[in-house]
Enzyme design. Structure first.
Site, short mmCIF file in Angstrom:
data_model
loop_
_atom_site.label_atom_id
_atom_site.label_comp_id
_atom_site.label_asym_id
_atom_site.label_seq_id
_atom_site.Cartn_x
_atom_site.Cartn_y
_atom_site.Cartn_z
N SER A 1 0.80 -1.22 0.00
CA SER A 1 0.00 0.00 0.00
C SER A 1 0.83 1.28 0.00
O SER A 1 0.31 2.36 -0.23
CB SER A 1 -0.93 -0.01 1.20
N HIS B 1 -15.36 -0.28 2.50
CA HIS B 1 -15.24 1.04 3.11
C HIS B 1 -16.44 1.93 2.78
O HIS B 1 -16.54 3.06 3.25
CB HIS B 1 -13.97 1.73 2.60
N CYS C 1 -7.85 1.98 1.23
CA CYS C 1 -8.87 1.22 0.52
C CYS C 1 -8.34 0.70 -0.81
O CYS C 1 -7.94 1.46 -1.68
CB CYS C 1 -10.09 2.10 0.28
#
Lengths: 625, 371
Positions: free
Chosen positions: A327, A370, A383
């Site tokens: 991420s 989310h 997300c």
């Protein structure tokens, strides 16, 4: 008697005369032989005199190289990290040992070393002149030293020599940066023809190797007169060595120590960089190399242990460890999306826990989704669905362009050897690498930093810096200056700009916002880095190691160590006016926030509590003067 | 009995004495250098000094007696030397693998040294008694050859190849001097060439063969038997024109040169005094031999001529073999440089030889024939 004499008196006078004449021939013969001697003397002393004079000097004079004190390595405040200390070594000059086998067997008892090990050392040096001393054992302890000294006269050819070698003032601190010294090998001897000698030490890895020339200085020479047994009689002439230059690093000893302490031997890396200069304040690869094992030649066993250690101490993880960025890569995707106009700050995507593409579900890490997320929340809560969407819209090649502008996919050019490039895939890359076309589904994976993507911790740290300093990509720097033994600065290292982030300042500001939220909103993934007084921005990441079906439903803690995901954490502070970026990876640390976050937090904390105020103090001092 | 004849003093060879004294002075100075540092016990140059004093007493004793006495005692001397050689071989003190010494407690005697002078006296007497006018045939040479082979055999047994060769050289020189028929010479040369390979193979010990081989290629074995030759050549050669200076020879003082006060004494001189010093020394030395030959040329009778010639040949051959060995022209054999190298037996023998030269020269005119 008188009779005898008188008989001889009667010898024919003529015979006597003939004999006397013959004396002349004898005289001529005498002159002829004298001439032979004379000619030979002329030949030896006049014609060949120079050669023989040289031979007699070679007989009597031995050249000893005197190694210069090696330069120190110090931190940014000039605090030495590596210095020198004398090591006592036992050497053998074969020329002076008429019976080496006997001498070695005596010596092996004194040293408590297997005689075959000693013989091995000698075999290695077989091709060298017999007067060259061969080091048999380095770094004698005091007791052994005394024992050997006491027996020197029974040990022809054996001598104790002093050699300066490394003393590691903080054990293994920064071991991967510094590298180590070792006995020069055949290849290196040929490479530096004539400059080095058997038994010399040479940098084998890291800065010791890269700055070998500067650190080594210039060896001196001692001509000593020896007798036929090789015992030194007196010193004839001396050329003093020129000490090596000191290297002043950009590394801060305290920060380096804190990082190593917190990593505590777990496999991983930590990098801390000044975002506005590229100077590295801490570069840790964990677990460290056992530097003291290398002093005096590493034993086979210690070498094997290090090689076989599953935590791979020989890999310099900040520059050689290539992990999927996970991420942490999402910032780069965000930059591409914003700059390419694919999304704005207000664009939202709906996350229901997965995204379907061509009949396959691409999951978000949050099973239940989310909901509708904008950029800031997407970064803060990481997300996946949001970034799948952005990535798909931008396309693989554009993603790669932005990533490369942030320094990914290329070695950073830091002054260390064997740096790895990582991988940022493009259509052309896949064609070239695998000879296959790009599948769009692959764009999904790389958009969240998985799949083909890989990066080194140093690259991620550089990326973070570039994103938060307004888009300037500084080359990571390790060295501040090189200072010679007289204190004269030989070389100063100024910040180097290697490029600029694509995209505009506004996009960068939005990304920073997202990273701030990751720390400072309750549902942010990076709240671990929250400091009471300083505002921090951060991003976690998970580098998937392998998808093994059988472990899929296990609780994470039950997954075997080597199948657990790597934990990333990258952050910067202060959020308003960034100064430093910190990137940490803990191999198989599962989650960025729990595995790597605490290390980063500790560094942030220490930096703002201890290092920064200290810096201010010294600045104030300067003003006061 | 012994009345002093003024003519004896008148005909004394003062020039020979002077030359000998110069050589001796050089010898002592050189020995001082060769051993001046850290030599245990009485330094060799002091001991050598004592030997010179003893040697001059010996010379005085020799010149006080008419050399013709030797004609009567030559065989007893010969037998005595043979007995001493046998004792040396059987009971002798072994030094460096060779039994050359008889230890009398207060003095060590090397009978092979005495044998050199004894050979001179023996053959001077022998040839003196023969009519040599027509030249010797091979048969004529058999008895003297037997006389030679006994001591040579014993000396080879010690083993001391150098001294044995010296006896052969002196014998050959004296025999050639009294004349051999040309046919005999040719026969001997042919025989010698035929026997040489056999002698090489069976007559020499392996180390002796190796020394000869080493001479041809000293670099082949620099740490073994080539070491002496290499280091000696380095010492001599490095002296260059003027030498490294007295007491400053590095080869000597750093122990690179072995046996530097005995067989290799000349290397020391050559290193420290260079070409100039070496030539001056050798000039003195060969002048001394030349003076010995002049004694032969003026001697009163055949015995005198032969004695003086024999002593000169002995001095010459020893010097030539030693210097040639030091200069790497000949294999390394144990051979001192007469009157120069350290060593009592050699010194006394050679000084006795010099005494004989004085004696012959002084008695050019018959002592006491007219008063």
């Amino acid at each position: 008697m008188r009779q005898v004499i008188s008989r001889i008196e009667q010898v024919n006078e003529a015979e006597l005369l003939i004999l006397k004449k013959r004396v002349r021939f004898a005289t001529i013969a005498l002159l002829a032989f004298a001439a032979i001697i004379g000619i030979r003397l002329w030949y030896l002393q006049i014609i060949k005199g120079d050669d023989f004079f040289k031979s007699s000097e070679n007989n009597r004079l031995r050249l000893h190289w005197v190694n210069a004190p090696r330069g120190m390595i110090a931190d940014r405040l000039g605090r030495p990290l590596i210095a020198n200390r004398p090591y006592f070594n036992v050497t053998l000059a074969r020329e002076d040992a008429p019976n080496p086998a006997q001498v070695l067997s005596r010596l092996s008892t004194l040293l408590a070393v297997d005689v075959n090990d000693l013989l091995d050392r000698i075999r290695e040096a077989e091709d060298y002149p017999r007067y060259v001393p061969i080091t048999l054992k380095e770094d004698l302890d005091w007791k052994t030293l005394v024992a050997v000294e006491n027996h020197l006269y029974d040990l022809p050819g054996i001598r104790v020599e002093v050699q300066a070698s490394r003393e590691y003032l903080y054990e293994n601190l920064g071991s991967h940066l510094f590298g180590y010294l070792g006995r020069i090998n055949e290849k290196e001897l040929n490479e530096f023809e004539g400059e080095y000698h058997l038994n010399d030490q040479i940098g084998k890895l890291g800065l010791e190797r890269i700055y070998e020339t500067e650190l080594r200085g210039e060896p001196g020479r001692r001509y000593v007169e020896v007798d036929a047994q090789g015992f030194e009689q007196r010193e004839v002439s001396v050329l003093q060595p020129l000490p090596g230059a000191d290297i002043k690093l950009t590394i801060d000893r305290d920060l380096q120590e804190v990082a190593e302490e917190v990593l505590d031997g777990r496999a991983g890396a930590a990098v801390m960089m000044e975002v506005n200069t590229g100077r590295l304040l801490a570069v840790v690869s964990s677990p460290p190399l056992e530097l003291n094992e290398f002093v005096g030649g590493i034993s086979r066993k210690a070498w094997k242990d290090m090689l076989e250690n599953p935590l791979k101490p020989f890999i310099n993880k900040p520059i050689q460890g290539q992990y999927p960025p996970g991420s942490t890569y999402k910032m780069s995707v965000a930059l591409a999306g914003l700059s390419e106009g694919v999304v704005t700050n207000d664009t939202t995507f709906y996350c229901n826990g997965a995204m379907r593409f061509r009949g396959r579900n691409y999951r978000c890490w949050k099973k239940n989704g989310h909901g509708a997320v904008s950029l800031e929340r997407a970064l803060a809560e990481s997300c996946d669905v949001y970034f799948y969407s952005v990535g798909m819209k931008v396309g693989v090649d554009k993603l790669a362009e932005y990533a490369k502008s942030l320094g990914l996919g290329e070695p950073t050019g830091v002054n260390l050897e064997h740096e790895k490039a990582g991988i940022i895939p493009s259509i052309a890359w896949k064609k070239k690498r695998y000879g296959q076309p790009w599948h769009e589904g692959e764009t999904m994976s790389i958009s969240i930093g998985q799949g083909y993507d890989s990066a080194t911790p140093l690259q991620i740290c550089q990326m973070t810096s570039t994103l938060v300093n307004g888009g300037i990509r500084y080359r990571p720097q390790l060295i501040e200056e090189i200072v010679d033994s007289d204190g004269k600065v030989l070389k100063t290292f100024e910040p180097i700009v290697d490029g600029h982030a694509l995209g505009n300042a506004k996009s960068l500001d939005l990304i920073r916002k997202g990273m701030e939220s990751a720390v400072n909103t309750p549902r942010g993934t990076s709240t671990v880095a929250k400091l009471p007084t300083i505002l921090v921005g951060a991003k976690t990441g998970t580098a998937q190691v392998v998808r093994v079906e059988q472990y899929k439903h296990l609780k994470e803690e039950d997954i075997p160590y080597k199948y657990r995901d790597h934990a990333w954490f990258t952050c910067y502070a202060p959020a308003e006016k960034p100064e430093i970026a910190i990137t940490v990876i803990v191999e198989h640390g599962l989650h960025g926030a729990t595995g790597a976050g605490p290390v980063a937090r500790k560094l942030l904390d220490y930096y703002f509590k201890e290092v920064k105020p200290r810096k201010k103090d010294t600045e104030n001092d300067h003003v006061a003067i | 009995m012994l009345r002093f004849d003024r003519r004896l003093a008148l005909h004394f060879d003062w020039l020979l004495l002077l030359t000998v004294l110069v050589v001796i002075a050089m010898s002592l100075a050189n020995l001082y250098s060769a051993s001046y540092a850290g030599y245990p016990g009485t330094p060799p140059y002091i001991k050598q000094g004592y030997y010179y004093l003893v040697g001059f007493c010996l010379i005085l004793a020799i010149i006080s007696v008419d050399y013709h006495v030797l004609l009567r005692v030559n065989y007893p001397i010969y037998v005595a030397v043979i007995v001493l050689l046998i004792i040396a071989v059987v009971f002798g003190k072994t030094t460096a693998g060779a039994q050359r010494w008889i230890d009398f407690g207060f003095v060590k005697l090397q009978p092979s040294e005495l044998a050199k002078l004894s050979v001179v006296v023996t053959f001077a007497s022998y040839y003196c008694r023969k009519d040599t006018g027509k030249g010797f045939s091979l048969a004529d040479l058999v008895p003297p050859a037997l006389l030679l082979l006994v001591p040579v055999g014993l000396i080879i047994k010690q083993p001391d190849l150098g001294t044995a060769l010296m006896l052969v050289f002196v014998f050959a020189s004296m025999t050639l001097f009294v004349k051999i028929r040309m046919g005999t010479i040719i026969l001997l040369v042919v025989f010698g060439l035929a026997v040489a390979p056999m002698a090489w193979k069976y007559g020499l010990k392996p180390y002796q063969r190796q020394r000869v081989e080493t001479l041809l290629n000293p670099e082949g074995d620099p740490l073994g038997s080539g070491y002496h030759i290499m280091q000696s050549k380095i010492a001599v050669g490095s002296g260059q024109v003027l030498g490294k200076g007295y007491l400053a020879g590095t080869q000597v003082h750093l122990d690179f040169l072995p046996e530097r006060h005995t067989d290799f004494a000349f290397s020391v001189l050559a290193e420290e005094w260079g070409f100039v010093g070496s030539v001056v020394f050798l000039a003195c030395y060969f002048f001394m031999v030349f003076l010995g030959l002049s004694v032969a040329a003026v001697a009163r009778d055949k015995f005198g001529v032969l004695l003086a010639f024999g002593v000169s040949a002995l001095l010459f051959w020893q010097a030539f073999v030693n210097v040639a060995m030091v200069l790497g022209l000949l294999p390394v054999v144990g051979m001192p440089l007469p009157l120069f190298s350290y060593g009592g037996s050699s010194l006394l023998t050679n000084l006795a030889g010099v005494g004989i030269l004085f004696n012959v020269r002084m008695r050019r005119f018959r002592a006491g024939s007219k008063s």
